[in-house]
Design a protein around this motif. Structure first.
Motif, PDB file in Angstrom:
ATOM      1  N   ARG A 163       0.822  -1.208   0.000  1.00  0.00           N
ATOM      2  CA  ARG A 163       0.000   0.000   0.000  1.00  0.00           C
ATOM      3  C   ARG A 163       0.862   1.268   0.000  1.00  0.00           C
ATOM      4  N   ASP A 201      -8.251 -16.458   0.332  1.00  0.00           N
ATOM      5  CA  ASP A 201      -8.616 -15.445   1.327  1.00  0.00           C
ATOM      6  C   ASP A 201      -7.739 -14.204   1.270  1.00  0.00           C
ATOM      7  N   TYR A 203      -7.228 -11.712  -1.141  1.00  0.00           N
ATOM      8  CA  TYR A 203      -7.812 -10.454  -1.602  1.00  0.00           C
ATOM      9  C   TYR A 203      -8.733  -9.822  -0.562  1.00  0.00           C
ATOM     10  N   PRO A 204      -9.669 -10.578   0.039  1.00  0.00           N
ATOM     11  CA  PRO A 204     -10.536  -9.962   1.050  1.00  0.00           C
ATOM     12  C   PRO A 204      -9.742  -9.370   2.216  1.00  0.00           C
ATOM     13  N   SER A 205      -8.678 -10.049   2.616  1.00  0.00           N
ATOM     14  CA  SER A 205      -7.864  -9.550   3.733  1.00  0.00           C
ATOM     15  C   SER A 205      -7.161  -8.256   3.367  1.00  0.00           C
ATOM     16  N   GLU A 207      -8.192  -6.148   1.002  1.00  0.00           N
ATOM     17  CA  GLU A 207      -9.229  -5.148   0.776  1.00  0.00           C
ATOM     18  C   GLU A 207      -9.727  -4.551   2.093  1.00  0.00           C
ATOM     19  N   LYS A 208      -9.864  -5.401   3.107  1.00  0.00           N
ATOM     20  CA  LYS A 208     -10.383  -4.942   4.399  1.00  0.00           C
ATOM     21  C   LYS A 208      -9.328  -4.248   5.249  1.00  0.00           C
ATOM     22  N   GLY A 209      -8.069  -4.300   4.837  1.00  0.00           N
ATOM     23  CA  GLY A 209      -7.018  -3.676   5.618  1.00  0.00           C
ATOM     24  C   GLY A 209      -6.420  -4.586   6.665  1.00  0.00           C
ATOM     25  N   THR A 210      -6.846  -5.851   6.691  1.00  0.00           N
ATOM     26  CA  THR A 210      -6.228  -6.826   7.601  1.00  0.00           C
ATOM     27  C   THR A 210      -4.778  -7.036   7.216  1.00  0.00           C
ATOM     28  N   ASP A 212      -1.414  -5.262   4.991  1.00  0.00           N
ATOM     29  CA  ASP A 212      -0.857  -4.063   4.369  1.00  0.00           C
ATOM     30  C   ASP A 212      -0.125  -4.394   3.076  1.00  0.00           C
ATOM     31  N   VAL A 230      -6.218  -2.961  -4.879  1.00  0.00           N
ATOM     32  CA  VAL A 230      -6.191  -2.540  -3.474  1.00  0.00           C
ATOM     33  C   VAL A 230      -4.784  -2.241  -2.952  1.00  0.00           C
TER      34      VAL A 230
END
Length: 367
Positions: A163, A201, A203-205, A207-210, A212, A230
């Protein structure tokens, strides 16, 4: 692919194209066998998953349909990271995975996939098939009732998606990053908080910011999984994966109970399907990388001080593990001895050629 064509190319049946009675004779000696193969991967990573699909197809065709292996994606029988246990305890007869996912059971498993500043794909193949790699890995996996086969390679991987920019080692500190195997140990010493997350799992992690940051394979899979949506910065090289060998596991009792001709089919089909994996990544990665950059990804090389710190930290971790684990040291000494002997040859031939050609092509485009 026709059965006779496959047998002839693979060398599994010298009589396949000669006497008319040969094929029926072979067919009569082939008992009916139905197995299950569970994978760490699924349709969302088509290069990896299709390797297992191709293997199952080859086995069935080469046995005249008498040896069938049904493929199950991650989560359908066992979780993605449950392949080793499922094969070891006989829940399934075989499984496709990457051995460094089981680093927590024994760091030595990482040598079957990738370790920081280790071998590239061709070098890994040479160590496994012409060096002591297969012998050492068979000894290691025998402790868990598993017979392992190399099942392809991804080639050198990318350093992942971030990020924020990584301008120094300080920028790694506190970074929650999806990674696997030995890399997590080294990155943790550099301040990263490693997370082991199954492919489905990731991409969802992110996307949610779980998470970096995330590293998986390279442009082909990364584009399909959508990481560029993301995380903006795409770093190279993946110094923890100069190559990454995928493995095919067999429960030893199940494998040893097969007729010899079926064992030979497995050996040849796993090699043929595995070879296709690397060629697929090599062929598709250039265009995938161009598309990622066109969509906004920012391609960046890791700074030299980050690379140097990673190399030094890796050597510290290796020494610690060798000092406390004779089994690890035995494999490490052989693997790194092979690396140190083969890298100078690659510098003379492969690397010098590749580097010159890259510069010459860039100059020609500018000129």
């Amino acid at each position: 692919m026709q059965r006779r064509s496959f047998l002839k190319k693979a060398g599994l049946g010298a009589v396949a194209g000669s006497a008319a009675v040969a094929a029926p004779a072979i067919a009569q000696s082939n008992p009916t066998v139905n197995w299950k193969l569970t994978s760490t991967y699924g349709p969302s990573t088509p290069a990896l998953f299709s390797t297992a699909q191709l293997f199952c197809k080859m086995v069935e065709e080469a046995s005249d349909g008498n040896f069938k292996i049904r493929l199950y994606p991650a989560g359908e029988i066992v979780p993605g990271f449950g392949v080793m246990d499922a094969v070891s305890n006989g829940t399934v007869e075989c499984g496709q995975t990457a051995s460094y996912y089981y680093y927590g059971l024994d760091p030595s498993y990482s040598f079957d996939t990738a370790v920081p500043f280790g071998l590239n794909a061709r070098q890994m193949n040479a160590w496994m098939l012409e060096g002591n790699g297969m012998k050492l890995m068979r000894e290691l996996f025998a402790k868990r009732n598993i017979i392992n086969f190399p099942f392809g390679n991804t080639g050198t991987q990318m350093g992942g998606w971030y990020r924020k920019e990584i301008n120094s080692v300080e920028d790694l500190k506190g970074l929650k990053m999806r990674t696997a195997g030995f890399a997590g140990e080294v990155l943790a010493r550099m301040g990263v908080v490693p997370q082991q997350v199954p492919p489905g799992d990731i991409y969802p992690s992110l996307e949610k910011g779980t998470l970096d940051a995330v590293e998986f394979v390279g442009p082909v899979d990364d584009e399909r999984l959508g990481f560029q949506k993301v995380a903006k910065y795409y770093y190279y090289p993946g110094w923890w994966e100069g190559s990454a060998q995928v493995s095919l596991y067999f429960n030893d009792a199940a494998f040893n109970g097969l007729p010899k001709q079926y064992q030979s089919i497995i050996e040849v089909a796993s090699r043929a399907a595995g070879d296709r994996l690397l060629t697929q990544y090599d062929a598709e990665s250039p265009a995938a990388l161009r598309r990622l950059i066109a969509s906004g990804a920012v391609l960046k090389a890791f700074p030299r001080d980050v690379m140097d710190a990673a190399f030094q930290t890796s050597n510290v971790v290796y020494k610690e593990f060798c000092d406390k684990d004779p089994g690890f040291k035995k494999i490490y000494d052989d693997y790194m001895g092979f690396r140190d002997a083969i890298v100078p040859w690659f510098r003379v031939a492969e690397n010098s050629y590749d580097n010159y050609l890259g510069i010459a092509l860039a100059n020609a485009r500018r000129g």
